[in-house]
Every structure is written in C-alpha cells, then in structure tokens.
Design a protein around this motif. Structure first.
Motif, mmCIF file in Angstrom:
data_model
loop_
_atom_site.group_PDB
_atom_site.id
_atom_site.type_symbol
_atom_site.label_atom_id
_atom_site.label_comp_id
_atom_site.label_asym_id
_atom_site.label_seq_id
_atom_site.Cartn_x
_atom_site.Cartn_y
_atom_site.Cartn_z
ATOM 1 N N THR A 59 1.954 12.282 -0.286
ATOM 2 C CA THR A 59 2.783 12.752 0.826
ATOM 3 C C THR A 59 3.617 11.579 1.317
ATOM 4 N N PRO A 60 4.906 11.611 1.090
ATOM 5 C CA PRO A 60 5.742 10.456 1.444
ATOM 6 C C PRO A 60 5.575 10.019 2.903
ATOM 7 N N GLU A 61 5.433 10.981 3.814
ATOM 8 C CA GLU A 61 5.340 10.602 5.238
ATOM 9 C C GLU A 61 4.124 9.720 5.529
ATOM 10 N N LEU A 62 3.161 9.726 4.611
ATOM 11 C CA LEU A 62 1.956 8.919 4.847
ATOM 12 C C LEU A 62 2.035 7.567 4.144
ATOM 13 N N CYS A 63 3.230 7.216 3.689
ATOM 14 C CA CYS A 63 3.365 6.033 2.844
ATOM 15 C C CYS A 63 4.356 5.039 3.453
ATOM 16 N N PRO A 64 3.955 3.782 3.634
ATOM 17 C CA PRO A 64 4.885 2.789 4.191
ATOM 18 C C PRO A 64 6.127 2.569 3.316
ATOM 19 N N VAL A 65 5.975 2.767 2.016
ATOM 20 C CA VAL A 65 7.128 2.591 1.122
ATOM 21 C C VAL A 65 8.235 3.581 1.497
ATOM 22 N N TRP A 66 7.798 4.734 1.957
ATOM 23 C CA TRP A 66 8.767 5.771 2.294
ATOM 24 C C TRP A 66 9.686 5.338 3.452
ATOM 25 N N ASP A 67 9.114 4.623 4.414
ATOM 26 C CA ASP A 67 9.932 4.137 5.523
ATOM 27 C C ASP A 67 11.053 3.225 5.008
ATOM 28 N N GLY A 97 4.905 13.881 -10.205
ATOM 29 C CA GLY A 97 5.815 13.739 -11.342
ATOM 30 C C GLY A 97 6.175 12.286 -11.610
ATOM 31 N N ILE A 98 6.095 11.456 -10.589
ATOM 32 C CA ILE A 98 6.368 10.023 -10.770
ATOM 33 C C ILE A 98 5.174 9.223 -10.273
ATOM 34 N N GLY A 99 5.069 7.997 -10.758
ATOM 35 C CA GLY A 99 4.048 7.084 -10.240
ATOM 36 C C GLY A 99 4.634 6.262 -9.102
ATOM 37 N N CYS A 100 3.770 5.623 -8.346
ATOM 38 C CA CYS A 100 4.246 4.822 -7.221
ATOM 39 C C CYS A 100 5.120 3.665 -7.700
ATOM 40 N N LEU A 101 4.831 3.131 -8.853
ATOM 41 C CA LEU A 101 5.641 2.026 -9.341
ATOM 42 C C LEU A 101 7.073 2.477 -9.644
ATOM 43 N N ASP A 102 7.196 3.705 -10.172
ATOM 44 C CA ASP A 102 8.547 4.252 -10.408
ATOM 45 C C ASP A 102 9.292 4.343 -9.095
ATOM 46 N N CYS A 103 8.563 4.808 -8.108
ATOM 47 C CA CYS A 103 9.154 4.998 -6.786
ATOM 48 C C CYS A 103 9.591 3.655 -6.209
ATOM 49 N N LYS A 104 8.730 2.660 -6.390
ATOM 50 C CA LYS A 104 9.037 1.336 -5.868
ATOM 51 C C LYS A 104 10.188 0.675 -6.620
ATOM 52 N N GLY A 107 8.941 14.101 -6.679
ATOM 53 C CA GLY A 107 8.103 13.407 -7.656
ATOM 54 C C GLY A 107 6.778 12.954 -7.058
ATOM 55 N N CYS A 108 6.818 12.562 -5.792
ATOM 56 C CA CYS A 108 5.602 12.118 -5.110
ATOM 57 C C CYS A 108 4.678 13.312 -4.884
ATOM 58 N N ARG A 109 5.273 14.383 -4.372
ATOM 59 C CA ARG A 109 4.463 15.550 -4.011
ATOM 60 C C ARG A 109 3.846 16.258 -5.208
ATOM 61 N N PRO A 147 0.834 -1.203 0.000
ATOM 62 C CA PRO A 147 0.000 0.000 0.000
ATOM 63 C C PRO A 147 0.871 1.257 0.000
ATOM 64 N N THR A 148 0.355 2.319 -0.600
ATOM 65 C CA THR A 148 1.070 3.600 -0.637
ATOM 66 C C THR A 148 0.159 4.659 -0.015
ATOM 67 N N ASP A 149 0.553 5.897 -0.151
ATOM 68 C CA ASP A 149 -0.319 6.959 0.370
ATOM 69 C C ASP A 149 -1.696 6.847 -0.294
ATOM 70 N N PRO A 150 -2.737 6.622 0.506
ATOM 71 C CA PRO A 150 -4.068 6.396 -0.075
ATOM 72 C C PRO A 150 -4.573 7.585 -0.895
ATOM 73 N N ALA A 151 -3.957 8.759 -0.734
ATOM 74 C CA ALA A 151 -4.388 9.924 -1.524
ATOM 75 C C ALA A 151 -4.019 9.767 -3.005
ATOM 76 N N ARG A 152 -3.039 8.880 -3.267
ATOM 77 C CA ARG A 152 -2.626 8.727 -4.664
ATOM 78 C C ARG A 152 -3.452 7.651 -5.349
ATOM 79 N N ILE A 153 -4.672 7.983 -5.649
ATOM 80 C CA ILE A 153 -5.537 6.994 -6.303
ATOM 81 C C ILE A 153 -5.161 6.883 -7.774
HETATM 82 FE FE1 SF4 Z 1 4.683 6.272 -1.589
HETATM 83 FE FE2 SF4 Z 1 6.500 6.651 -3.445
HETATM 84 FE FE3 SF4 Z 1 3.921 6.474 -4.104
HETATM 85 FE FE4 SF4 Z 1 4.823 8.601 -2.831
HETATM 86 S S1 SF4 Z 1 5.415 7.928 -4.890
HETATM 87 S S2 SF4 Z 1 2.966 7.463 -2.352
HETATM 88 S S3 SF4 Z 1 6.360 7.719 -1.505
HETATM 89 S S4 SF4 Z 1 5.215 4.862 -3.244
#
Ligand code: SF4
Ligand code: TRP
Length: 340
Positions: free
Chosen positions: A243-251, A273-280, A268-270, A230-236
């Motif tokens: 918001t990275p702080e709300l995302c377990p991936v960020w930890d 600019g990037i998708g969560c998959l890019d981040c992962k 990129g998250c804020r 799961p990621t920040d639920p706001a990123r549907i």
């Molecule tokens: Fe989490 Fe990364 Fe997605 Fe932001 S971009 S919500 S930090 S997985």
C-alpha cells in the motif's frame, strides 16, 4: 503576504551554520529563497553569532560548517549578482544595534517568546540559562531591521521572532522618532510551508535522527540510502502486495515523480507487479537529476577557494554599506551626534 507582488520587497533571512545542509533544507528553505531572489532585493546571511547562542561551548562547529553552508547556497543557485550573501559577524553593526535595542526591550517580551522556554527544556544538555540566549530573538530583530527588511521568509517556529521584531520597530520609532517619521518598517513574516519531504525513515528529515540526504554527499552514498529505505512492511516478499500510503518512499514519489509514473507505480505496488527496488529506481533517477548538477557545481565552487572568498567578501561589504547607513540614522535618533 504574497510572494508575487509586483513591487520588489526587501527580503532578509539567515541560517545558522550548525551542520551540513540536506535535502529538507533545499526543498523547504533554499528553493523558496531561489524564487524570492528573482523578484526581490534579498539579503541572505550565515548567522554565525546565532549559532554561538546555543553552541558557545563548541565554536568549532561554526568553523567546520560555515563554508560548506555557503557553498551549498551558491551551488543550488543563490546568486551573488542578485542577492547580498554575507556573514553576520563580518558586519559588527549587528552587535551595536542589538545592544542599543537591549536598553529599550522589556525583559518580559523576551521571556515570553515561545522558543525560549521550549529550547531550554529541549536542549537540556546545553546550559542555555545565559544572557545571550535570552537575547537571541533580539539579535534577530537587529539582523532584520538593519536592512529595513519588509519581509522575512521563516518557518513557523520563527514567526514569533518576526512578531517581536515588529514590536521592537514600533517601540524604537515611538521612542526616538517623530510621529509619522518611522525609521524602521514593520516586517512581515513570509511563512515558508514546512518541507513535505520526510526523512529516509518517514519522520521529519533532521540531522539528529540520522535520516538525511546531505547536499554534499556522493551519489554512491545517496543511492545506498535510498536502496535501503524502509518500505511498506507488508511487502516482505516480492509477491506480497503493498500500500503506497504506508510507505515512506511514496512520499518521495509525490514530490519527484509525475502523475503518470505514480499511477503505474501505485498499481504495481498494489498488485505486486513490481518490486520495491523497481519502484525506487524511478525515484533514484529523479533525485540524481536534481542533485547531480548541484553536486557538480559544489565541487567546482569548492575548488576555487579564492573566488569563493571574493564573493563573500563582496557580500560582506555590500551588507556593511547598508548597515552603516542604518546605524548612522539610529545613532542620530539616539542623539549621539556628540560622537566625533
Ligand atoms: Fe513502497 Fe514502492 Fe515498495 Fe510500494 S513498491 S512498498 S510504494 S517502495
Ligand atoms: N533564528 C533563525 C533560525 O534559527 C536564524 C536567523 C537569525 C534568522 N537571524 C535571522 C532568520 C533573521 C531570519 C531573519 O532559523
């Protein structure tokens, strides 16, 4: 107590074989052991008798997990040339010392150990109103004092057990030895900070939550777990900012990624600019770099079963040698010289 004093300490720690090891064990415990074995005389053992204090009704668990656990230790780099690696039940002296300690241990000392009442109410499905479970921390004291350990790396929950061990050492020395001639040193807990790596769902990584990455699983399995984290639920949608702080991936990024990478991902998250998959993907690469060599070594070690058994047999012998020396002194202190 500092880990980096110059004088080598005698360090002892044990782990109960009750399940497969995961990344939380690696980050929280094993990396700590790896550091310690570089500077200190370490004894690391599989606490199979301790596992039976709670899992006496299901001894198969021990059999199923003990070798996997030992393989994991070796695969991460616990080194039999540097550390003594052994199995508790292969050193029956632990049982003898536990018994001798039991005579001089006030019941109240055991009843007031915080893990005692906690665990009984926590693990209600197991009947822990047993003699052995009450004595669990005393068996641990025997484990520790057998090797005349100065330092015991443990998590916070185990600190009271080391405190009890100090009291046992003091009581034994007082009852059976001349003043100023203690047999047992009073060991210090080496508090291991709790692992900062949460489970895949953001809670503590634990088998019982089903949120672990096991050291022994395949990369395919790990990859899938992280991709579905799961990621920040706001990123549907991909265009929603997060918001990275709300995302377990960020930890995980805080542990695995460089500051530079984090800066870029944070932005990129804020601004979406990037998708969560890019981040992962960035994370996946770091975790793969860490885990793949461990898994390769795991496979290689598991394939040479005879060598593995030799390593543990040798560790058991080394441990027994030390245990035999301690028990000779203990029996002498208890005036058991009449034994022939
Ligand atoms: Fe989490 Fe990364 Fe997605 Fe932001 S971009 S919500 S930090 S997985
Ligand atoms: N009680 C420890 C645990 O549950 C395992 C253990 C048994 C141990 N004997 C020990 C740890 C001696 C340190 C020293 O984690």
């Amino acid at each position: 107590m500092s880990h980096s004093t110059n004088k080598p300490l005698r360090v002892l720690s044990g782990m109960r074989p009750t399940g497969r090891l995961h990344l939380g064990h690696y980050k929280g415990v094993l990396q700590n052991w790896l550091q310690l074995q570089e500077q200190h005389q370490c004894f690391f053992f599989a606490a199979d008798w301790h596992a039976l204090t709670t899992d006496y009704a299901n001894p198969a668990i021990v059999k199923q997990t003990i070798w996997d656990m030992l393989i994991d230790w070796l695969a991460v780099g616990i080194d039999p040339e540097k550390s003594v690696i052994f199995i508790q039940s292969a050193v029956p002296e632990h049982a003898e010392l536990h018994l001798l300690f039991s005579f001089m241990t006030p019941l109240s000392w055991l009843e007031r150990v915080p893990t005692y009442k906690d665990q009984i109410s926590e693990l209600r499905e197991k009947d822990l109103g047993t003699y052995g479970f009450l004595g669990y921390p005393l068996l641990q004291s025997a484990d520790i004092l057998m090797y005349l350990a100065d330092a015991v790396p443990v998590g916070e929950d185990q600190v009271p057990h080391v405190e009890l061990t100090r009291e046992i050492a003091r009581r034994f020395n007082h009852l059976y030895r001349e003043p100023g001639q203690p047999l047992f040193p009073e060991p210090q807990p080496l508090l291991m900070p709790a692992s900062k790596l949460p489970g895949l769902d953001g809670r503590k990584m634990s088998k019982s939550y089903g949120n672990t990455i096991e050291l022994a699983e395949t990369w395919k399995v790990t990859e899938k777990k992280i991709k579905t984290m799961p990621t920040d639920p706001a990123r549907i949608r991909r265009t929603d900012a997060g918001t990275p702080e709300l995302c377990p991936v960020w930890d995980y990024h805080k542990i695995y990624s460089s500051e530079e990478e984090r800066k870029e991902l944070d932005q990129g998250c804020r601004n979406a600019g990037i998708g969560c998959l890019d981040c992962k993907k960035v994370l996946l690469q770091h975790i793969e770099e860490e885990l793949q060599p461990i898994r390769d070594r795991r496979v290689a070690i598991a394939a040479r079963e005879d060598d593995l058994r030799d390593i543990i047999r040798k560790g058991n012998e080394q441990a027994r040698l030390q245990a035999g020396r301690t028990m000779e002194k203990v029996r002498k202190a208890l005036q058991m010289g009449y034994r022939v």
